[in-house]
Scaffold this active site. Structure first.
Site, PDB file in Angstrom:
ATOM      1  N   LYS A 159       0.845  -1.195   0.000  1.00  0.00           N
ATOM      2  CA  LYS A 159       0.000   0.000   0.000  1.00  0.00           C
ATOM      3  C   LYS A 159       0.877   1.239   0.000  1.00  0.00           C
ATOM      4  CE  LYS A 159      -2.798  -0.101   3.489  1.00  0.00           C
ATOM      5  NZ  LYS A 159      -3.861  -0.173   4.485  1.00  0.00           N
ATOM      6  N   HIS A 173      -0.151   4.033   1.313  1.00  0.00           N
ATOM      7  CA  HIS A 173      -0.584   4.869   2.436  1.00  0.00           C
ATOM      8  C   HIS A 173      -0.642   3.995   3.685  1.00  0.00           C
ATOM      9  CE1 HIS A 173      -4.159   2.936   0.828  1.00  0.00           C
ATOM     10  NE2 HIS A 173      -4.688   3.051   2.036  1.00  0.00           N
TER      11      HIS A 173
END
Length: 187
Positions: free
Chosen positions: A102, A104
């Site tokens: 990911k 984030h």
């Protein structure tokens, strides 16, 4: 239901819900005249239960701590096996590996572990729904090894019999399957 009856029933479900003929492009980019899309079987109530049961039975004596693999194929399998392993009194925790970490949040490649958990020093099986050459599973193997886990086995629901045995042997990994493509190509 006996193990052989469960297996025979699952063959029927896979044939009906997840096996097909016709030209298709595989993840590897190669063309094939048959395919397996195990998601309809993995997400069917009976199919999910039978896959979990047979997978658990195939793994229960391997002394595993974790079961997981590359998203998406491994996610329903790992979750179902984790659940049945708990019910059978021999818990095997689940995780999955993102194809790409990911961008984030915690930016994790390996998902499903609590803050205080780690794969470090743990015995892990990598699972896949369908295996052709094994390249996808090897990505998950790499992520687990990077996290300190010991990959003791790769298990697939269906081996397409197109190079995975040789590739895993070359990588020094044990490889097993529940079904092989040849079982579906007889007809």
């Amino acid at each position: 239901m006996s193990k052989s009856a469960s297996r025979a029933r699952l063959v029927e479900i896979i044939r009906k819900r997840s096996f097909g003929r016709g030209e298709i492009t595989l993840a590897s980019g190669r063309k094939s005249d048959f395919y397996f899309n195990l998601k309809p079987t993995m997400l069917d109530p009976e199919g999910a239960a039978l896959l979990a049961e047979l997978t658990y039975e195939a793994l229960k004596d391997d002394g595993l701590d974790y079961i997981g693999g590359l998203e998406m194929g491994a996610v329903p399998l790992a979750g179902a096996v984790a659940q049945i392993s708990w019910l059978k009194g021999h818990p095997i925790a689940a995780f999955f590996v993102r194809k790409k970490p990911k961008e984030h949040g915690a930016k994790l490649a390996v998902e499903g572990l609590a803050k205080n958990e780690s794969l470090k020093g743990k015995r892990v099986v990598i699972v896949e729904d369908v295996t052709t050459t094994g390249d996808s599973a090897l990505k998950a193997v790499e992520a687990v090894r990077d996290a300190g886990g010991e990959v003791v086995l790769v298990l697939t629901m269906v081996d397409r019999q197109e190079g995975a045995v040789e590739n895993f042997a070359q990588a020094g990994l044990a490889f097993r399957w529940l079904f092989q493509a040849s079982e579906y190509l007889k007809d």
